[in-house]
Structure formats: structure tokens, C-alpha cells
Design a protein around this motif. Structure first.
Motif, PDB file in Angstrom:
ATOM      1  N   PRO A   1      22.679  -3.528  -6.171  1.00  0.00           N
ATOM      2  CA  PRO A   1      23.468  -3.164  -6.660  1.00  0.00           C
ATOM      3  C   PRO A   1      22.704  -1.358  -5.396  1.00  0.00           C
ATOM      4  O   PRO A   1      22.024  -1.474  -4.752  1.00  0.00           O
ATOM      5  N   LEU A   2      23.558  -0.467  -5.312  1.00  0.00           N
ATOM      6  CA  LEU A   2      23.705   0.683  -4.699  1.00  0.00           C
ATOM      7  C   LEU A   2      22.561   1.872  -5.806  1.00  0.00           C
ATOM      8  O   LEU A   2      23.117   1.963  -6.873  1.00  0.00           O
ATOM      9  N   GLY A   3      21.385   2.092  -4.525  1.00  0.00           N
ATOM     10  CA  GLY A   3      20.457   2.808  -6.054  1.00  0.00           C
ATOM     11  C   GLY A   3      20.879   4.538  -5.004  1.00  0.00           C
ATOM     12  O   GLY A   3      21.597   4.583  -3.598  1.00  0.00           O
ATOM     13  N   PRO A   4      19.555   5.100  -5.829  1.00  0.00           N
ATOM     14  CA  PRO A   4      20.212   7.274  -5.000  1.00  0.00           C
ATOM     15  C   PRO A   4      19.529   6.646  -3.459  1.00  0.00           C
ATOM     16  O   PRO A   4      19.520   7.714  -2.139  1.00  0.00           O
ATOM     17  N   ALA A   5      18.414   5.321  -2.914  1.00  0.00           N
ATOM     18  CA  ALA A   5      18.195   5.574  -0.981  1.00  0.00           C
ATOM     19  C   ALA A   5      18.920   4.251  -0.586  1.00  0.00           C
ATOM     20  O   ALA A   5      18.863   4.136   0.618  1.00  0.00           O
ATOM     21  N   GLY A   6      19.667   3.684  -1.268  1.00  0.00           N
ATOM     22  CA  GLY A   6      20.725   2.191  -0.086  1.00  0.00           C
ATOM     23  C   GLY A   6      20.923   1.470  -0.951  1.00  0.00           C
ATOM     24  O   GLY A   6      19.949   1.516  -2.135  1.00  0.00           O
ATOM     25  N   ARG A   7      21.349   0.025  -1.010  1.00  0.00           N
ATOM     26  CA  ARG A   7      21.071  -1.022  -1.272  1.00  0.00           C
ATOM     27  C   ARG A   7      20.124  -1.971  -0.480  1.00  0.00           C
ATOM     28  O   ARG A   7      19.359  -1.840   1.044  1.00  0.00           O
ATOM     29  N   PHE A   8      18.666  -2.784  -0.867  1.00  0.00           N
ATOM     30  CA  PHE A   8      18.053  -3.462  -0.529  1.00  0.00           C
ATOM     31  C   PHE A   8      18.046  -4.575  -1.281  1.00  0.00           C
ATOM     32  O   PHE A   8      17.685  -4.947  -1.948  1.00  0.00           O
TER      33      PHE A   8
END
Length: 448
Positions: free
Chosen positions: A310-317
């Protein structure tokens, strides 16, 4: 000890086809005598059989007496073996090292720049990501291998997500090289809502907060998506941040929808849940699905893999577990050991091993990311197309504890610090600030 498993006729035919692929290699050094090899025990059993056949082909040609063991990662058996052999300065000549273990034991590993140099000349330069894990004191201490190297993105149920979450996984990540609008909506808010819906129907997400690698990798990727950094590249402790507080508040909402045994997960718990039709989503390479193809075909035909988390505030990891093959400095046959490793990393051999494990193994060389298996594996056909991370996924591969200096990162990883910090809040009843204070104290002991 070497583990053998009974093979069906169908599997035996597949193995025979893989084993008869051309084993191309130009020898770089003389080899003879005896060699003791310890490789990771593959989650997809037939992977061991093809590896065994390739090692035997090399041994017969070079007249080397090879003893080959497959060592399980469950129960930390592989980690225990590595530590015991380093301490005793005896054991295998070659051993397989997961993630940070090359850095953890680099002082006792033979420099292997010559092998990596020839492989890079043939297949292209390795990404600095692999250098970060495999180089110490300016030298390669192990050869990054495809065997066991894996992404640990979502493997989810097509039917359950469509019926209960309103998410069409195949539309979100179709088996073709496109970026879709649906994937933009695959965020941690969406993830939380889906976790709640699946928990209500008795199919909770099989995500753990234990101390083994699956839990650490998953927790680390979630931390990264929220912008959490434990220690920066210069060795400065950076965990005390609003990003960490937001992450911990999010996990307080998520954990109640996860299995009750979330804190005791090992690396096989999620696999068993998916195969037994007890979970709608796990973070895993295609090993659980591959077993389900054999043991639970109705489950297998509803599985869809997609590495983008999932995409978070800082990106996808995307959590990635990297394996490497190292030669102990106390090995009695370093020449033969290096020659075998170079042979096993030839494209033809990497492809044979990758194909028989349904594309589970990710080659470290980008020039090898064109194997047909990711297009053809099924059922359903296309289920592993989005398992290898591709540019249109707009995601970053990640290892828990990056970008900390390796000697610090290995301690963060092996002590499962992200999982334990989250557990302080979600199980221990601490406030986020109390958990951060605990993590800071732990990190101070690592930084020294």
C-alpha cells in the motif's frame, strides 16, 4: 541434513525438464577434493531437487566430492548454523546468508571480488542495493544469489477482496505492464478498511509481529511507508519523530483486525493460513500459493500476487529478502567453492531454478528479469506477473533498518526492533512516546 520429499509424476517430469537444461559455465580455477555446502531449504520443495541436480552436474564434471545440506530458516535454524560455524571455525565451506548476515559475519568470510567481477562483466553491474548488503571493507564478501531472494508483497484472495472489500485485484494489478488508477487507491487507509472487512468474515490478514524475518520485513516496510527511520546513514538515531508516532497510532488501529497470535508468528504461519483458507491476504512470495496448487487447488486458483505494498505518506516500500552465498575464510577448498558458486549463477542455471519454483527466486541481475515463468505460471495464469517489482509499479524495494550503517542495521534487524516497538504499544499498553523512548534506548546500545 538434506531433506527429501516424495515427488508426484507431474513434478518429476517438470524437474527432469529443468535438470536437462544446458549447464553452461567456463571454469575459472582448478577444482578437486571435497566440498561441504549448506544451502537454504527452499519453501518450494522442488527447488531443492533442481539445485541438487545442478550441484551434482558440477561435482561430477570437476571430480569433487560434495556434501550438500539444506538448512531450514524456520526456527532460526539457518541463523543458528551460521553463528555456530563462525564460532567453531569449522563446518561447511559454503553457506547461504540471508539479508544482514553477510555484514554480521564479514570478518570470517573470504573476499569474493573475483567471482562477482566476472559475473558483472557477463550480466551487468549489480545495483548498489546489493553492494550495501554484500560488501564490507571494500570487498565483496558473498555472491548475491537468486536462490531464495524474494519480494514479500501481498498475496491476496481475488474472490474475498472482490466480495467483501469491493476491490478487484486483477483490475488493480493486471498481468500486463500498465499503471492503473485502481493502484493509486491502494493506500494504507484502504488496507485498514480491507483488514477490518476480512476480519469480520473470519479471514484476517496473515501479518505477524513476531521476531522472525517475515514479521521484521513486513513491519519494516510499513514503517518506511510512514517515513519512519530508526538510524540515518551517518549513524544518528532518528526514531523520535512525528512519523513514528503516526505509524504507532496506525498500528493501534490495524492490529485488532489481525490474528490473535500475531506476536508469535514464525515464517510458516502465514503460509499455513493461506493454504488452509484462513486468510484473505498475506505478505509472501509465491511459495504458499505453490503448495496450495498441490494441496488446496480451490484456494490457489483465487490467489493473486502483487509486490506493490500500500501507498503510505512516504511512498510504497516493498519488503525484499536477499540471500547471498559466502565462503568461510577457514574453508579447506576455497578454489572449488568459488568455482561452484560461479557455475550456479550462470543464466541457464538461474532460470532452471527460478522456473521450477514458479518464479519465486528473484535474480540479482536485472538482465535476468525476462524469464517466461512470470508470464505463464498459474492457475490463475498471471498470478505472479506482478511479483517481480517493475518500474510501472512505482515502488521501492526495502530492507528493514535501511539506511543505517550495516553494523548498526544488522542489530536493528536481528533484534526485531520494529516489531517489538509496535508491540510495546499494541500489546504492552505503552503510549507511542514511551515506545519511542524504549526504541531510542535500544538504539543507543547499538550505536555505541
Amino acid at each position: 541434513m538434506t531433506r527429501s520429499a516424495p515427488l508426484s509424476r507431474r513434478t518429476a517430469l517438470k524437474l527432469a525438464g529443468a535438470a536437462t537444461l544446458p549447464l553452461v559455465h567456463i571454469r575459472t580455477a582448478g577444482a578437486a577434493g571435497k566440498l561441504a555446502v549448506g544451502f537454504w531449504d527452499h519453501w518450494v520443495p522442488q527447488g531443492n531437487e533442481v539445485m541438487r541436480s545442478q550441484v551434482k552436474a558440477w561435482a561430477d564434471k570437476n571430480k569433487v566430492d560434495v556434501s550438500l545440506d539444506f538448512i531450514a530458516s524456520s526456527g532460526n535454524k539457518l541463523l543458528v548454523t551460521i553463528a555456530a560455524e563462525e564460532q567453531a571455525a569449522t563446518g561447511h565451506d559454503i553457506l547461504q546468508f540471508p539479508t544482514w548476515e553477510v555484514q554480521n559475519h564479514s570478518g570470517k568470510l573470504e573476499p569474493i571480488d573475483d567471482v562477482v567481477g566476472r559475473l558483472e562483466a557477463k550480466y551487468g553491474k549489480l545495483d548498489p542495493y546489493f553492494e550495501y548488503l554484500g560488501k564490507a571493507d571494500g570487498h565483496w564478501r558473498a555472491v548475491p544469489t537468486s536462490s531464495g531472494t524474494q519480494y514479500k508483497g501481498p498475496a491476496a484472495r481475488i474472490d474475498l477482496f472482490k466480495q467483501h472489500c469491493g476491490i478487484d485485484l486483477q483490475a488493480m494489478y493486471p498481468a500486463k505492464p500498465v499503471h492503473t488508477p485502481e493502484s493509486d487507491n491502494w493506500t494504507y487507509d484502504t488496507f485498514l478498511k480491507a483488514a477490518e472487512q476480512c476480519a469480520k468474515i473470519g479471514k484476517p490478514f496473515g501479518i505477524g509481529l513476531g521476531t522472525t524475518t517475515d514479521s521484521v520485513d513486513t513491519a519494516g516496510s510499513i514503517c518506511a511507508a510512514f517515513g519512519v527511520q530508526f538510524v540515518d546513514a551517518k549513524g544518528k538515531i532518528t526514531v523520535n519523530s512525528d512519523n513514528t508516532r503516526h505509524l504507532l497510532e496506525y498500528m493501534k488501529k490495524l492490529v485488532p483486525f489481525l490474528p490473535k497470535n500475531v506476536y508469535s508468528f514464525d515464517d510458516a504461519t502465514d503460509n499455513r493460513m493461506l493454504i488452509a483458507d484462513q486468510s484473505a491476504l498475506i505478505y509472501n512470495p509465491p511459495s504458499a500459493w505453490a503448495v496450495a496448487v498441490r494441496d488446496a487447488p480451490k484456494v490457489a486458483e483465487q490467489c493473486w500476487h502483487f509486490s506493490p505494498t500500500p501507498l503510505g505518506p512516504a511512498g510504497r516500500f516493498v519488503p525484499m529478502l536477499v540471500f547471498a552465498w559466502g565462503v568461510w575464510s577457514f574453508s579447506r577448498n576455497k578454489s572449488a567453492a568459488k568455482d561452484l558458486l560461479e557455475f550456479l549463477m550462470q543464466r541457464e542455471n538461474v532460470q532452471a531454478r527460478c522456473s521450477v519454483v514458479y518464479g519465486f527466486d528473484i535474480p540479482p541481475f536485472d538482465s535476468m528479469l525476462d524469464f517466461d515463468i512470470w508470464n505463464t505460471a498459474g492457475p490463475p495464469v498471471g498470478t505472479v506477473y506482478n511479483y517481480p517489482l517493475r518500474p510501472f509499479h512505482q515502488a521501492t524495494r526495502w530492507i528493514t533498518a535501511m539506511p543505517a550503517p550495516p553494523q548498526i542495521a544488522v542489530q536493528i534487524y536481528n533484534q526485531a526492533l520494529p516489531c517489538n516497538m509496535i508491540a510495546k504499544v499494541t500489546q504492552g499498553g505503552q503510549t507511542p512516546d514511551q515506545a519511542i523512548a524504549w526504541a531510542t534506548s535500544e538504539l543507543e546500545s547499538y550505536v555505541g
